[in-house]
Design a protein around this motif. Structure first.
Motif, PDB file in Angstrom:
ATOM      1  N   GLU A  89       0.803  -1.227   0.000  1.00 18.35           N
ATOM      2  CA  GLU A  89       0.000   0.000   0.000  1.00 18.35           C
ATOM      3  C   GLU A  89       0.837   1.280   0.000  1.00 18.35           C
ATOM      4  N   ASP A  90       2.159   1.144   0.110  1.00 20.04           N
ATOM      5  CA  ASP A  90       3.038   2.308  -0.037  1.00 20.04           C
ATOM      6  C   ASP A  90       3.344   2.602  -1.505  1.00 20.04           C
ATOM      7  N   THR A  91       2.909   1.736  -2.387  1.00 13.75           N
ATOM      8  CA  THR A  91       3.125   1.946  -3.813  1.00 13.75           C
ATOM      9  C   THR A  91       2.464   3.243  -4.258  1.00 13.75           C
ATOM     10  N   ALA A  92       3.273   4.127  -4.836  1.00 11.88           N
ATOM     11  CA  ALA A  92       2.782   5.439  -5.237  1.00 11.88           C
ATOM     12  C   ALA A  92       3.907   6.201  -5.929  1.00 11.88           C
ATOM     13  N   VAL A  93       3.542   7.310  -6.524  1.00 10.41           N
ATOM     14  CA  VAL A  93       4.534   8.290  -6.951  1.00 10.41           C
ATOM     15  C   VAL A  93       4.733   9.251  -5.782  1.00 10.41           C
ATOM     16  N   TYR A  94       5.982   9.432  -5.394  1.00  4.88           N
ATOM     17  CA  TYR A  94       6.318  10.277  -4.260  1.00  4.88           C
ATOM     18  C   TYR A  94       6.875  11.609  -4.761  1.00  4.88           C
TER      19      TYR A  94
END
Length: 112
Positions: A89-94
């Motif tokens: 769930e940390d998958t993202a564009v930062y």
């Protein structure tokens, strides 16, 4: 003009670690609070963490507290985000952000 360039993203297995960096230019970095935000696929922007100008005060979203650490090096005009115990769930564009400006982002994908 404000320029923010994120780096350090990648593909990591659950439980792994990554360190993101954000190189800042075009403004007096050392006097501004800085923020990390992220955007997961199909979702809106989510605040992750902030740090004040001298690094003495930090704050975190509950979802990352205890796993992520924000820091900065005012001699290098660079902001960091150390991420441990990564979850899918940390998958993202930062993105790093300052006063409404943000960079192009760096992709973090947590998957086995």
């Amino acid at each position: 003009q404000v320029q923010l360039v994120e780096s350090g993203g990648g593909l990591v297995q659950p439980g792994g670690s990554l360190r993101l960096s954000c190189a800042a230019s075009g403004f007096t970095f050392r006097i501004y609070s800085m923020t990390w935000v992220r955007q997961a696929p199909g979702k809106g922007l989510e605040w992750v963490s902030s740090i004040n100008s001298d690094g003495g005060f930090t704050s975190y979203a509950d979802s990352v507290k205890g796993r992520f650490t924000i820091s900065r090096d005012n001699t290098k005009n660079t902001l960091y985000l150390q991420m441990h115990s990564l979850k899918p769930e940390d998958t993202a564009v930062y993105y790093c952000a300052q006063s409404g400006e943000r960079g192009q982002g760096t992709q973090v994908t947590v998957s086995s």
